[in-house]
Design a protein around this motif. Structure first.
Motif, short mmCIF file in Angstrom:
data_model
loop_
_atom_site.label_atom_id
_atom_site.label_comp_id
_atom_site.label_asym_id
_atom_site.label_seq_id
_atom_site.Cartn_x
_atom_site.Cartn_y
_atom_site.Cartn_z
N TYR A 111 0.85 -1.19 0.00
CA TYR A 111 0.00 0.00 0.00
C TYR A 111 0.89 1.24 0.00
N PRO A 112 0.49 2.31 -0.74
CA PRO A 112 1.27 3.56 -0.69
C PRO A 112 1.30 4.11 0.74
N ARG A 113 2.42 4.64 1.13
CA ARG A 113 2.61 5.12 2.52
C ARG A 113 2.92 6.60 2.56
N ARG A 114 2.61 7.18 3.70
CA ARG A 114 3.07 8.53 3.99
C ARG A 114 3.81 8.49 5.31
N LEU A 115 4.90 9.23 5.36
CA LEU A 115 5.80 9.24 6.53
C LEU A 115 6.36 7.84 6.81
N GLY A 116 6.24 6.95 5.81
CA GLY A 116 6.80 5.60 5.97
C GLY A 116 6.01 4.69 6.89
N LEU A 117 4.94 5.20 7.51
CA LEU A 117 4.20 4.41 8.49
C LEU A 117 2.73 4.23 8.13
N PHE A 118 2.10 5.28 7.66
CA PHE A 118 0.66 5.29 7.51
C PHE A 118 0.27 5.06 6.04
N ILE A 119 -0.87 4.38 5.84
CA ILE A 119 -1.36 4.16 4.48
C ILE A 119 -1.82 5.49 3.90
N ALA A 120 -1.30 5.80 2.71
CA ALA A 120 -1.72 7.01 2.01
C ALA A 120 -3.03 6.72 1.30
N LYS A 121 -4.13 6.91 2.02
CA LYS A 121 -5.44 6.47 1.53
C LYS A 121 -5.86 7.19 0.25
N ARG A 122 -5.49 8.48 0.13
CA ARG A 122 -5.89 9.20 -1.08
C ARG A 122 -5.16 8.64 -2.29
N ARG A 123 -3.85 8.41 -2.17
CA ARG A 123 -3.09 7.84 -3.29
C ARG A 123 -3.59 6.44 -3.62
N LEU A 124 -3.92 5.65 -2.58
CA LEU A 124 -4.45 4.31 -2.81
C LEU A 124 -5.78 4.39 -3.55
N ARG A 125 -6.63 5.32 -3.11
CA ARG A 125 -7.95 5.47 -3.74
C ARG A 125 -7.81 5.91 -5.19
N ASP A 126 -6.86 6.84 -5.46
CA ASP A 126 -6.68 7.34 -6.82
C ASP A 126 -6.18 6.21 -7.74
N GLY A 127 -5.26 5.40 -7.25
CA GLY A 127 -4.74 4.30 -8.06
C GLY A 127 -5.81 3.27 -8.37
N VAL A 128 -6.64 2.96 -7.38
CA VAL A 128 -7.71 1.98 -7.58
C VAL A 128 -8.79 2.57 -8.48
N SER A 129 -9.07 3.86 -8.34
CA SER A 129 -10.09 4.51 -9.18
C SER A 129 -9.71 4.40 -10.65
N GLU A 130 -8.43 4.51 -10.97
CA GLU A 130 -7.99 4.38 -12.36
C GLU A 130 -8.27 2.98 -12.89
N VAL A 131 -8.04 1.97 -12.04
CA VAL A 131 -8.34 0.58 -12.43
C VAL A 131 -9.83 0.41 -12.65
N LEU A 132 -10.65 0.94 -11.77
CA LEU A 132 -12.10 0.80 -11.89
C LEU A 132 -12.63 1.52 -13.13
N ARG A 133 -11.99 2.64 -13.49
CA ARG A 133 -12.40 3.34 -14.72
C ARG A 133 -12.15 2.46 -15.94
#
Length: 529
Positions: A111-133
């Protein structure tokens, strides 16, 4: 459409043996870029084994597997197949409730991370949205996957393959439990992926799908690919004939079947089923079963065979219809209700549903009849009486065990199956109908013949007993049964009786070629409804 000449995967002369079974006997198959290849065949033809070898789940005993023209690594396994761009969408839903659509699609990748610890939910959502499109779907990446429809769940599984940049996608019976509109949506997605250059292996028993969707068709029989041709050059009938094969000489043997005129002399059917339903698995099933009959249930994956057996045995509750035994209507709320009425199920998964593996033979054989082995009137069982009853069964069924106290898990598959049968034969005087779900699965040839003999003895007209047999092996049904009902998508597709019980007839019925053809016994049930 991209050039479909490039071979991504080549399988040549694949051989795979299991104990007592030759699953692949020299199978050849190529999967090409930008093409949908349909793979069809009877149950046991070798389709699932091809997929397992391709996925790295099983290693072939012979032959050659090439990916991009080269053998895969010696340690080839599922994760290596995944890294090489091969993805598999199985019939069973493989998503994780409680996770979002985005989390499910990205599962297995970092999963994309921010600060090396937390899931970067917006980047994850954007990547998945492209697949769904790319899949032309409006599924919300943030939705809990548990809230999705069945077809949306399958789209998520396909989306996971695209997120991981899969270039070969195996869809194994993907349209099971889907409506017509949902199947159209699935096919639209498959065509789009093909046009984008992906290779798709589409496995389905619905020949209408194969003919309308695929570019090329491969038919498997007895562990080999026996026909491979562009789809436009094939008809429905040609496919059915290729799947069924020619009838072997002398295939129809004399059987002690109960003919229609003999059934007509019986005042009441032993078992009477009318419009039994539990959608979507069982939609509308009606039939009669008479004393002395061995009734076969034929069908493909998703036809409703096992689900019907579970309804008749009280393991599941029906939502409609009538079941009665010897003229007495039943309300089956549990297996105990069915057993009291004289119906018992010997389940397909004998190791985990039919036996207690850590118990001995004696404990398993008497498990369903403990009240008959009490010490007088005390609520305690007599070990001596249990042992005597078990030893009689061991002798009668020739169960190979050093002692009745032997742990069942240490017995062979055939002997384990005999223990399941013995459990019900001990109280056979109380039972009218025994239902056998895949009774010979995992047993050797000798054990199969013994089980056949047992079933024939159980179905006794004079004692007023009968048997129902479910088998994926149509050859077994042709040898054993007095009558066979073919199921397709939860409903009766037709019935074959006597000399009409051939593999070719059963294949025609379950695949739909025989739809509308009246075989002896089809209309009689409707006339009695």
């Amino acid at each position: 459409m991209p050039d479909s000449g490039q071979v991504i995967v080549s399988m040549s002369g694949l051989v795979k043996r299991y104990p007592g079974v030759l699953a692949l006997a020299g199978a050849d198959l190529d999967l090409r870029r930008g093409e949908i290849l349909g793979l069809v065949g009877k149950n046991g033809a070798g389709k699932s084994t091809v997929i397992k070898v391709l996925a790295g789940v099983e290693k072939p005993d012979g032959g050659e597997l090439l990916i991009d023209g080269a053998p895969p690594p010696a340690h080839y396994a599922s994760h290596i197949a995944h890294q090489m761009g091969l993805a598999f969408v199985h019939q069973e839903i493989g998503n994780f409730p409680g996770l979002t659509v985005a989390e499910n699609i990205a599962l297995g990748a970092r999963y994309p991370r921010r600060l090396g610890l937390f899931i970067a939910k917006r980047r994850l959502r954007d990547g998945v949205s492209e697949v769904l499109r790319r899949l032309h779907t409006d599924i919300d990446p943030g939705a809990d996957v548990a809230e999705l429809t069945t077809v949306q769940q399958r789209v998520v599984m396909i989306g996971r393959a695209l997120y991981h940049r899969a270039r070969l996608l195996v869809l194994d019976e993907p349209s099971t439990a889907l409506t017509g509109r949902e199947i159209d949506q699935l096919h639209s997605i498959a065509r789009q992926l093909r046009d984008d250059g992906a290779s798709i292996l589409y496995v389905s028993h619905r020949l209408e799908e194969i003919l309308s969707l695929t570019d090329r068709v491969a038919v498997m029989r007895d562990g080999r690919v026996i026909l491979e041709r562009p789809t436009r050059q094939l008809s429905h009938r040609e496919l059915v004939e290729a799947i069924a094969g020619e009838a072997p000489a002398g295939a129809v043997t004399e059987r002690p079947w109960v003919r229609a005129d003999e059934r007509a002399t019986a005042s009441t059917p032993l078992l009477r089923v009318r419009h039994l339903a539990r959608p979507p698995a069982v939609k509308d099933v009606s039939f009669d079963l008479y004393p002395g009959e061995i009734l076969g249930l034929a069908g493909l994956i998703g036809s409703g065979r096992t689900e019907l057996a579970r309804l008749l045995s009280g393991a599941d509750r029906s939502t409609g219809g009538i079941v009665d035994v010897a003229g007495h209507a039943l309300r089956l709320k549990s297996p105990a209700d069915a057993i009291r009425a004289g119906i018992a199920l010997l389940p397909e998964d004998r190791r985990y549903e039919g036996l207690v593996l850590d118990f001995g033979v004696r404990e398993n054989v008497t498990l369903a009849s403990l009240s008959e082995h009490r010490r007088g009137r005390l609520p305690l069982t007599s070990r001596r009486r249990e042992a005597a009853a078990t030893e009689e069964m061991v002798s009668r069924l020739t169960i190979q065990t050093p002692t009745v106290e032997q742990q069942v898990r240490r017995l062979s598959g055939g002997n384990q199956q005999k223990v399941v049968v013995a459990k019900w034969l001990v109280r056979h005087g109380q039972l009218k109908v025994l239902i056998f779900d895949e009774p010979t699965q995992g047993v050797d040839v000798g054990a199969k013949e013994e089980i056949f003999r047992l079933i024939r003895r159980i179905a006794d007209r004079d004692r007023g007993t009968a048997a129902i047999v479910i088998s994926s092996e149509f050859e077994e049904l042709t040898r054993l049964c007095t009558r066979v009902i073919a199921l397709r998508e939860g409903a009766v597709a037709g019935t074959a009786e006597g000399n009409d019980i051939t593999e070719q007839m059963l294949v025609s019925l379950v695949y739909g070629e025989g739809a509308g053809t009246t075989v002896e016994g089809v209309d009689r049930v409707d006339a009695q409804s």
